[in-house]
Motif scaffolding. Sequence first.
Motif, PDB file in Angstrom:
ATOM      1  N   SER A   1      55.948 103.015  65.121  1.00  0.00           N
ATOM      2  CA  SER A   1      54.965 102.538  64.166  1.00  0.00           C
ATOM      3  C   SER A   1      54.918 101.016  64.166  1.00  0.00           C
ATOM      4  CB  SER A   1      55.310 103.049  62.762  1.00  0.00           C
ATOM      5  OG  SER A   1      56.513 102.456  62.340  1.00  0.00           O
ATOM      6  N   LYS A   2      53.830 100.478  63.668  1.00  0.00           N
ATOM      7  CA  LYS A   2      53.631  99.035  63.659  1.00  0.00           C
ATOM      8  C   LYS A   2      54.711  98.325  62.859  1.00  0.00           C
ATOM      9  CE  LYS A   2      49.149  97.885  63.734  1.00  0.00           C
ATOM     10  NZ  LYS A   2      47.828  97.456  63.223  1.00  0.00           N
ATOM     11  N   SER A   3      55.069  98.888  61.727  1.00  0.00           N
ATOM     12  CA  SER A   3      56.100  98.242  60.899  1.00  0.00           C
ATOM     13  C   SER A   3      57.455  98.257  61.596  1.00  0.00           C
ATOM     14  CB  SER A   3      56.202  98.943  59.547  1.00  0.00           C
ATOM     15  OG  SER A   3      56.556 100.296  59.728  1.00  0.00           O
ATOM     16  N   GLN A   4      57.767  99.355  62.282  1.00  0.00           N
ATOM     17  CA  GLN A   4      59.032  99.427  63.013  1.00  0.00           C
ATOM     18  C   GLN A   4      59.045  98.434  64.167  1.00  0.00           C
ATOM     19  OE1 GLN A   4      61.551 101.401  62.052  1.00  0.00           O
ATOM     20  NE2 GLN A   4      62.863 100.572  63.620  1.00  0.00           N
ATOM     21  N   ARG A   5      57.917  98.300  64.868  1.00  0.00           N
ATOM     22  CA  ARG A   5      57.827  97.352  65.982  1.00  0.00           C
ATOM     23  C   ARG A   5      58.027  95.926  65.487  1.00  0.00           C
ATOM     24  NH1 ARG A   5      52.516  97.448  67.701  1.00  0.00           N
ATOM     25  NH2 ARG A   5      52.803  99.632  68.148  1.00  0.00           N
ATOM     26  N   LYS A   6      57.385  95.570  64.347  1.00  0.00           N
ATOM     27  CA  LYS A   6      57.548  94.228  63.795  1.00  0.00           C
ATOM     28  C   LYS A   6      58.982  93.977  63.373  1.00  0.00           C
ATOM     29  CE  LYS A   6      52.848  93.403  62.253  1.00  0.00           C
ATOM     30  NZ  LYS A   6      51.987  93.134  61.113  1.00  0.00           N
ATOM     31  N   LYS A   7      59.619  95.001  62.801  1.00  0.00           N
ATOM     32  CA  LYS A   7      61.018  94.873  62.394  1.00  0.00           C
ATOM     33  C   LYS A   7      61.907  94.608  63.607  1.00  0.00           C
ATOM     34  CE  LYS A   7      64.579  97.619  60.110  1.00  0.00           C
ATOM     35  NZ  LYS A   7      64.868  98.932  59.546  1.00  0.00           N
ATOM     36  N   ASN A   8      61.659  95.329  64.696  1.00  0.00           N
ATOM     37  CA  ASN A   8      62.431  95.122  65.928  1.00  0.00           C
ATOM     38  C   ASN A   8      62.197  93.731  66.504  1.00  0.00           C
ATOM     39  OD1 ASN A   8      63.443  97.682  65.710  1.00  0.00           O
ATOM     40  ND2 ASN A   8      62.043  98.581  67.200  1.00  0.00           N
ATOM     41  N   GLN A   9      60.962  93.253  66.453  1.00  0.00           N
ATOM     42  CA  GLN A   9      60.659  91.919  66.976  1.00  0.00           C
ATOM     43  C   GLN A   9      61.343  90.839  66.152  1.00  0.00           C
ATOM     44  OE1 GLN A   9      56.386  91.935  66.930  1.00  0.00           O
ATOM     45  NE2 GLN A   9      56.214  92.812  68.991  1.00  0.00           N
ATOM     46  N   ARG A  10      61.361  91.010  64.829  1.00  0.00           N
ATOM     47  CA  ARG A  10      62.052  90.024  63.979  1.00  0.00           C
ATOM     48  C   ARG A  10      63.547  90.026  64.264  1.00  0.00           C
ATOM     49  NH1 ARG A  10      58.531  91.474  58.993  1.00  0.00           N
ATOM     50  NH2 ARG A  10      59.542  93.369  59.447  1.00  0.00           N
TER      51      ARG A  10
END
Length: 169
Positions: free
Chosen positions: A37-46
């Motif tokens: 999901s988009k939120s999980q991807r952003k969390k991984n990128q951070r």
Amino acid sequence: LSEIGGPRPPPERLRATPLPPRAAQPAMPPKVKKRISKSQRKKNQRAAAAAAKDVPMELQVRKARGQKRKALVEMLVQQAKAAGKQETPEQLRARHAAEWKEMKAKVAATKQARKRLPKKGNKEAKVALSGKIKEMISEMTVRHEAERKAAGVEEPPKAEEAMSEDEDL
């Protein structure tokens, strides 16, 4: 006929009332959704960005190429100059040779430890030891390069030229 428990029940094929059928099970488990999901991807990128900030400068230099590497080495040179160690070129070469010899002994010991690991089931441990070896060599090479440039000694010793990062790993 059994004398303790009474007569035995008839086998299943002779049973008057059939057993209820078992619940129908699907042949394969349901497919797993492989998208993140988009939120999980952003969390991984951070998390990756935060981890990149904590990496030591020598490691960043090792992975950098071209102009970026030159800039990072220049920053290390400035740090070495700011440290204010005043050594003659001969003292610098002698210290570097001693450090290089000590690092080579550690690399050899690490390779022996890696060799003693069992063949099967220890790939993660072997990969970790190989990464540690590469890190030791590259960190020492980068640090020595920066110290030589800070002291105005340009040519690397013969031992550092001979031992490249990917040699015998």
